[in-house]
Design a protein around this motif. Structure first.
Motif, PDB file in Angstrom:
ATOM      1  N   ASP A  62      39.761  41.147  46.426  1.00 52.03           N
ATOM      2  CA  ASP A  62      40.524  41.648  47.568  1.00 52.03           C
ATOM      3  C   ASP A  62      42.262  41.513  47.363  1.00 52.03           C
ATOM      4  O   ASP A  62      42.778  40.410  46.561  1.00 52.03           O
ATOM      5  CB  ASP A  62      40.364  40.748  48.989  1.00 52.03           C
ATOM      6  CG  ASP A  62      38.851  40.837  49.317  1.00 52.03           C
ATOM      7  OD1 ASP A  62      38.368  42.094  48.699  1.00 52.03           O
ATOM      8  OD2 ASP A  62      38.302  40.126  49.936  1.00 52.03           O
ATOM      9  N   LYS A  63      42.952  42.304  48.116  1.00 54.15           N
ATOM     10  CA  LYS A  63      44.507  42.329  48.084  1.00 54.15           C
ATOM     11  C   LYS A  63      44.904  41.109  48.791  1.00 54.15           C
ATOM     12  O   LYS A  63      44.572  40.873  49.838  1.00 54.15           O
ATOM     13  CB  LYS A  63      44.907  43.483  48.545  1.00 54.15           C
ATOM     14  CG  LYS A  63      46.523  43.545  48.621  1.00 54.15           C
ATOM     15  CD  LYS A  63      47.054  44.953  49.006  1.00 54.15           C
ATOM     16  CE  LYS A  63      48.614  44.787  49.225  1.00 54.15           C
ATOM     17  NZ  LYS A  63      49.088  44.574  47.816  1.00 54.15           N
ATOM     18  N   CYS A  64      45.952  40.375  48.133  1.00 52.36           N
ATOM     19  CA  CYS A  64      46.313  39.068  48.621  1.00 52.36           C
ATOM     20  C   CYS A  64      47.916  39.272  48.948  1.00 52.36           C
ATOM     21  O   CYS A  64      48.356  40.050  48.361  1.00 52.36           O
ATOM     22  CB  CYS A  64      46.067  38.076  47.761  1.00 52.36           C
ATOM     23  SG  CYS A  64      44.259  37.828  47.571  1.00 52.36           S
ATOM     24  N   SER A  74      45.882  34.888  53.440  1.00 51.52           N
ATOM     25  CA  SER A  74      45.150  34.778  51.938  1.00 51.52           C
ATOM     26  C   SER A  74      45.343  33.218  51.593  1.00 51.52           C
ATOM     27  O   SER A  74      46.110  32.803  50.933  1.00 51.52           O
ATOM     28  CB  SER A  74      45.897  35.529  51.154  1.00 51.52           C
ATOM     29  OG  SER A  74      45.893  37.029  51.352  1.00 51.52           O
TER      30      SER A  74
END
Length: 296
Positions: free
Chosen positions: A240-242, A270
């Protein structure tokens, strides 16, 4: 041919040449019976470290003694026999295995064959003694040249490699933070492997040095480098994008002179990502404080 690059000879290369030269000079003085055996022993003994030279040299001496002894015994029974030549080799290898000196097997078999097959002299006892003396002199020359001529400064090389790892870690982390995509960390792994090799050579050399060095401190620093790699490895597997939290954004700003203005900052989004980012920055800062004058 266009990609062919000429490099200057390394010190191990040069020291090997010097060692062989000394063996030939000793041969001119009639101190040794056969210059070839002394020169070969010297070449084989010219290892990366003094400890390596001693280890290889002792293995060669053991092999020469065993091969010479068995060759002498078997030639008294019946020289040149195909069956005894086979049994002699089997016996030589067996004894080396029993004595747990497997690294001496090759030279032991070569010396056995040279004596049993009648190479060099009609007197097996004299030949055996000369081979041991020639090999011993070659080993001594190889070890002395390796010890006294330009011994590598592994401590300084370790320090330089740690600086390289620090710079690589900073670049990888910056790319991770700014681009938001995971980076290839194989280059860092390669540098850490090189550092571990230098540390091993350093420990070998330390046994024959009067320098007082805190090698435990060096080992702790290597572990910190490995921790950076492990944290980056975890980030590499995050799908996932953090996003950075504010604390890590400030830490990053302190670490870099210039940071992309488009870096997104979000709190409590995150946590795992930020934990590893925080650990990486912390380890980089710890490595940065290391000075060679403090024995690393």
């Amino acid at each position: 041919m266009e990609n062919l690059k000429l490099h200057k000879p390394g010190m191990r290369n040069i020291k090997t040449g010097i060692g062989v030269m000394i063996c030939v000079l000793v041969g001119y003085l009639n101190i040794i019976d056969n210059t070839l055996f002394a020169a070969v022993a010297c070449i084989v003994c010219m290892q990366t470290t003094v400890k390596g030279s001693l280890t290889v040299g002792l293995n060669r001496l053991k092999g020469t003694f065993i091969g010479g002894l068995i060759g002498f015994i078997f030639v008294l029974i019946h020289p040149g026999s195909p069956i005894l030549s086979c049994l002699g080799i089997i016996t030589t290898i067996y004894i080396c295995n029993v004595l747990k000196i497997n690294n001496s097997i090759t030279i032991a078999c070569v010396v056995y064959c040279s004596i049993y097959l009648g190479i060099g002299t009609n007197s097996p006892l004299e030949y055996s003694i000369h081979r041991i003396i020639d090999t011993s002199i070659g080993v001594v020359i190889g070890v002395c040249v390796n010890y006294f001529i330009y011994r590598p400064n592994y401590l300084n090389r370790i320090y330089n490699e740690i600086r390289e790892i620090e710079n690589t870690s900073i670049k990888l982390l910056k790319s991770e933070i700014e681009k938001g995509t995971h980076v290839d960390i194989s280059s860092l792994k390669t540098e850490i492997t090189k550092l571990e090799g230098l540390y091993k050579n350093f420990l070998d050399e330390l046994e024959y040095s009067s320098d007082e060095v805190d090698n435990k401190s060096i080992n702790r620093t290597i572990n910190k480098c490995k921790q950076i790699y492990l944290h980056l490895q975890v980030l590499e597997h995050m799908k996932d994008k953090c996003y950075l939290n504010k604390e890590n954004y400030i830490k990053s700003k302190n670490l870099y002179d210039k940071l992309d203005k488009n870096v997104e900052v979000k709190e409590d989004v995150s946590p795992v990502y930020n934990y590893h980012i925080s650990m990486i920055i912390e380890r980089i800062n710890e490595i940065h404080e290391i000075e060679v004058d403090d024995n690393i």
